[in-house]
Design an enzyme around this catalytic site. Sequence first.
Site, short mmCIF file in Angstrom:
data_model
loop_
_atom_site.label_atom_id
_atom_site.label_comp_id
_atom_site.label_asym_id
_atom_site.label_seq_id
_atom_site.Cartn_x
_atom_site.Cartn_y
_atom_site.Cartn_z
N GLY A 12 1.39 -55.71 23.69
CA GLY A 12 0.84 -56.94 23.14
C GLY A 12 -0.50 -57.35 23.71
N ASN A 14 -3.33 -56.91 22.27
CA ASN A 14 -4.05 -57.52 21.15
C ASN A 14 -3.55 -58.93 20.88
OD1 ASN A 14 -6.11 -55.65 19.87
ND2 ASN A 14 -4.36 -54.29 20.16
N ARG A 65 16.06 -49.45 6.33
CA ARG A 65 14.75 -50.05 6.54
C ARG A 65 14.65 -51.37 5.75
NH1 ARG A 65 10.16 -47.56 8.81
NH2 ARG A 65 11.10 -45.51 9.02
N MET A 90 5.23 -50.92 15.28
CA MET A 90 5.36 -49.47 15.04
C MET A 90 6.37 -49.10 13.95
SD MET A 90 2.97 -48.37 16.85
CE MET A 90 3.23 -46.61 16.64
N LEU A 93 6.63 -50.63 7.05
CA LEU A 93 7.23 -51.72 6.28
C LEU A 93 7.43 -51.28 4.82
CD1 LEU A 93 5.00 -54.45 7.87
CD2 LEU A 93 7.49 -54.29 8.15
N ASN A 107 -3.30 -55.43 9.83
CA ASN A 107 -2.92 -54.51 10.90
C ASN A 107 -4.18 -54.04 11.61
OD1 ASN A 107 -1.33 -52.56 12.39
ND2 ASN A 107 -2.13 -50.97 11.01
N HIS A 109 -5.49 -50.59 13.30
CA HIS A 109 -5.16 -49.18 13.41
C HIS A 109 -6.21 -48.51 14.30
CE1 HIS A 109 -3.68 -45.25 12.35
NE2 HIS A 109 -4.92 -44.88 12.11
N SER A 136 -9.79 -50.07 13.32
CA SER A 136 -10.04 -50.78 12.05
C SER A 136 -8.97 -51.84 11.84
CB SER A 136 -9.95 -49.80 10.87
OG SER A 136 -10.79 -48.67 11.05
N GLU A 143 0.93 -48.29 0.80
CA GLU A 143 0.46 -46.99 1.30
C GLU A 143 -0.07 -47.14 2.72
OE1 GLU A 143 -2.86 -43.57 0.38
OE2 GLU A 143 -2.50 -45.11 -1.15
N LEU A 144 0.40 -46.29 3.61
CA LEU A 144 0.14 -46.41 5.04
C LEU A 144 -1.35 -46.34 5.39
CD1 LEU A 144 2.07 -46.63 7.41
CD2 LEU A 144 1.90 -44.16 7.68
N ASP A 145 -1.81 -47.33 6.13
CA ASP A 145 -3.17 -47.36 6.67
C ASP A 145 -4.24 -47.21 5.59
OD1 ASP A 145 -2.08 -47.60 9.25
OD2 ASP A 145 -2.02 -45.44 9.53
#
Length: 213
Positions: A12, A14, A65, A90, A93, A107, A109, A136, A143-145
């Site tokens: 944590g 950030n 999930r 981590m 979602l 987020n 990354h 970023s 869609e991831l990242d």
Amino acid sequence: MFKIVVLISGGGSNLQAIIDHIQAGNINAEISAVISNKADVLGLERAATAGIDHHVLDHTIFASREAFDESLAQIIESYEPDLIVLAGFMRILSDGFVNKFQGKLINIHPALLPKFKGLDTHQRALDADEKEHGASVHFVIPELDAGTVIIQGIVPVKSDDTADALQQRVHKIEHVIYPQAVKYLAEEGLTLKNGHLYHQGKTLLEPFKEYLD
Ligand code: NHR
Ligand code: GAR
């Protein structure tokens, strides 16, 4: 007041950077709650120290999930936040969760997206012989990242770098750009429309950029 919920899985740092900027009066917002999918992490202690509500929601006790995300969404919605900040969170979602909070979910990354999506980014940047690396802040989409990038922090890669050394350098710039992104959203009218950024009435064609000095 502009209300924020922060999701974490670990240290944590950030989260701490955002807490510090709010406490210093640099960001006009409040963190209403911190939620971790892991117990006993330093980030929860940071929340406690700052007097912020905090929760542990252990993903391993859920059958799927989707069931975890459903429960997570319920806790978040009880705070009616304007923004949800993933800070070292981590768990991927599910689409239902992301769509529910679209435009309000961000987020950080540890890579210069669209390069190095996914995990183990620092080693991959070294292996690819990159001269620059960084982090970023982006809106989260299913869609991831892959969501629209708000701001990037750029650091040099050094000739004798290790993944650890590079990670530490990237962390420093993360602590600059994440509070900055939160400020744009909380105070400066930064929004997402049809996948494009608007800032004070103007379309932004490129993300903001910061360099480590
Ligand atoms: N969810 C969606 N839908 N979209 C994104 O862009 C997301 C997201 C959830 C988290 C952070 C992301 C990163 O910045 C993030 C972005 C975890 C994994 C992962 O594979 C991948 C990317 C990110 C976070 N997680 C494993 C999983 O099964 C678990 C890994 C672990 O527990 O160590 O969820 O890098
Ligand atoms: C940060 O470096 C962040 O970019 C990264 O985890 C770290 C969390 O640090 N996020 C991911 O890798 C997401 N998959 P922190 O817990 O000290 O803020």
